[in-house]
Design a protein around this motif. Structure first.
Motif, mmCIF file in Angstrom:
data_model
loop_
_atom_site.group_PDB
_atom_site.id
_atom_site.type_symbol
_atom_site.label_atom_id
_atom_site.label_comp_id
_atom_site.label_asym_id
_atom_site.label_seq_id
_atom_site.Cartn_x
_atom_site.Cartn_y
_atom_site.Cartn_z
ATOM 1 N N ARG A 265 0.840 -1.201 0.000
ATOM 2 C CA ARG A 265 0.000 0.000 0.000
ATOM 3 C C ARG A 265 0.871 1.245 0.000
ATOM 4 N NH1 ARG A 265 -5.103 1.746 1.637
ATOM 5 N NH2 ARG A 265 -5.210 3.927 1.042
ATOM 6 N N ASP A 269 0.938 4.231 -2.784
ATOM 7 C CA ASP A 269 0.742 5.620 -2.378
ATOM 8 C C ASP A 269 1.832 6.528 -2.919
ATOM 9 O OD1 ASP A 269 -1.553 4.993 -1.077
ATOM 10 O OD2 ASP A 269 -0.704 5.045 0.936
ATOM 11 N N TYR A 272 0.621 8.624 -5.721
ATOM 12 C CA TYR A 272 -0.144 9.805 -5.325
ATOM 13 C C TYR A 272 0.789 10.933 -4.881
ATOM 14 C CZ TYR A 272 -4.369 6.966 -5.475
ATOM 15 O OH TYR A 272 -5.411 6.174 -5.895
#
Length: 370
Positions: A265, A269, A272
């Motif tokens: 995860r 991320d 982003y």
């Protein structure tokens, strides 16, 4: 490369939109069949990356500007159909909200940048990998992502080819207008520049600065994903052994264990964080002064000169044609300085792209469970 309103005839726009219908249909069917719900977030991120890439304008000697698109690298990471949908949403946001590209010319812009660019770039990349002898990973192991020099060469060449195919198509679309659509006095009704002017003008910038920018953005994003967020890729050329019906296991929403976020995860991320950095850097796109070739305002066309001669008239079809009133034209916000409005527009475009794909996933998979 964004064709503005009324540069193409209505019939040209309709023909190119009709040509996109089976492309969109195939893309929607394949993506909805192959992508699990959680993977739709990758489509939103891909659309956001393309949106931001196109905000970094690059000056060309002579006063015009241009930009990269990022279509080939998205096709490489997500597959050409997914890249087509991501770029279609990007172009829709640009046209409807920011007036960047015409609403009537939306189908033409999609034909060039959401079809020709990602598909030609993707299949060129696959072919070049074979020619160069690039070996693919045998399993989608996030720690075994291939990133060889040959792989980068293949992507760089394919990205350069893809954006030039799209630019050539735009040049031809511009150039055939004065051949097909004139008034009784022989004056062009739409784009007034013939093939001998339009094709070289479009080719010049993309064979040089804009093509190089496409290579740099593509290699940069590809390397970043490979190193920090390899599970962002789905069924593109990274893992050609995945068959058409196999769903890639999603790891972006894995549960937290012992109060800590999954390493996978965290890696996803990172993409982003890259988008956030590009939004912050967006004002750099304002440094390029001038207008991209073929994207002038209607009031400017009559005063433009080609080969030392001023055109001297405004084509009637451009002057009297359809006009879309964008909410934030040219990425500007009323009463806000450009250096501040530009990143705000970037943030709005990114947010809309990501939200649209999340909503698409919600409605698609809600229907499946009913």
């Amino acid at each position: 490369m964004h064709i503005p309103e009324n540069y193409l005839s209505v019939s040209t726009s309709l023909v190119l939109t009709a040509a996109m219908v089976p492309v969109w249909r195939r893309a929607v069917k394949r993506v909805s069949r192959e992508f699990p719900r959680e993977r739709f977030s990758a489509l939103g991120v891909g659309a956001a990356f393309a949106f931001l890439t196109m905000m970094f304008n690059i000056p060309l000697p002579g006063g015009t500007t241009g930009h990269a698109v990022g279509g080939t690298v998205l096709a490489t990471l997500l597959g050409p159909e997914a890249a087509c949908l991501a770029l279609t949403i990007t172009l829709a946001i640009q046209a409807l909200l920011f007036g960047d590209g015409g609403v009537l010319a939306f189908g033409a812009n999609c034909f060039n940048m959401a079809f020709l660019l990602p598909y030609s770039g993707y299949y060129s990349y696959v072919l070049l990998r074979r020619v160069l002898g690039v070996r693919s990973a045998t399993t989608p192991d996030e720690n075994a992502r291939p990133l060889s020099l040959k792989d980068l060469i293949a992507l760089g060449l394919a990205s350069y080819l893809g954006i030039n195919v799209a630019a050539l198509a735009a040049g031809v679309e511009f150039g055939i207008q004065p051949l097909l659509f004139t008034d009784a006095s022989g004056q062009a009704l739409y784009c007034p520049y013939p093939l001998a002017v339009a094709v070289p003008a479009m080719a010049l910038g993309h064979l040089t600065f804009f093509g190089l920018a496409e290579v740099i953005f593509s290699l940069g994003f590809y390397a970043f994903v490979a190193r920090t967020a390899p599970n962002f890729a789905t069924n593109g050329a990274f893992f050609p052994q995945l068959n058409e019906t196999e769903e890639v296991e999603d790891t972006t929403e894995s549960p937290e264990q012992d109060g800590q976020t999954s390493p996978r995860r965290k890696r996803f991320d990172a993409v982003y964080l890259l988008l956030a950095a590009l939004i912050a850097l967006a004002p750099l796109g304002l440094l390029a002064q001038g207008t991209a070739w073929g994207e002038w305002g209607v009031e400017e066309v009559a005063e433009l000169a080609e080969d030392g001669a001023v055109l001297g008239y405004t084509p009637r079809g451009m002057q009297e044609g359809f006009q879309w009133i964008a909410l934030l034209p040219d990425y500007a916000v009323a009463g806000v300085p450009d250096w501040c409005a530009y990143p705000l527009s970037a943030l709005a475009g990114v947010a809309i792209a990501i939200i649209l794909f999340k909503l698409s996933a919600f409605f698609l998979f809600s229907r499946r469970t009913m």
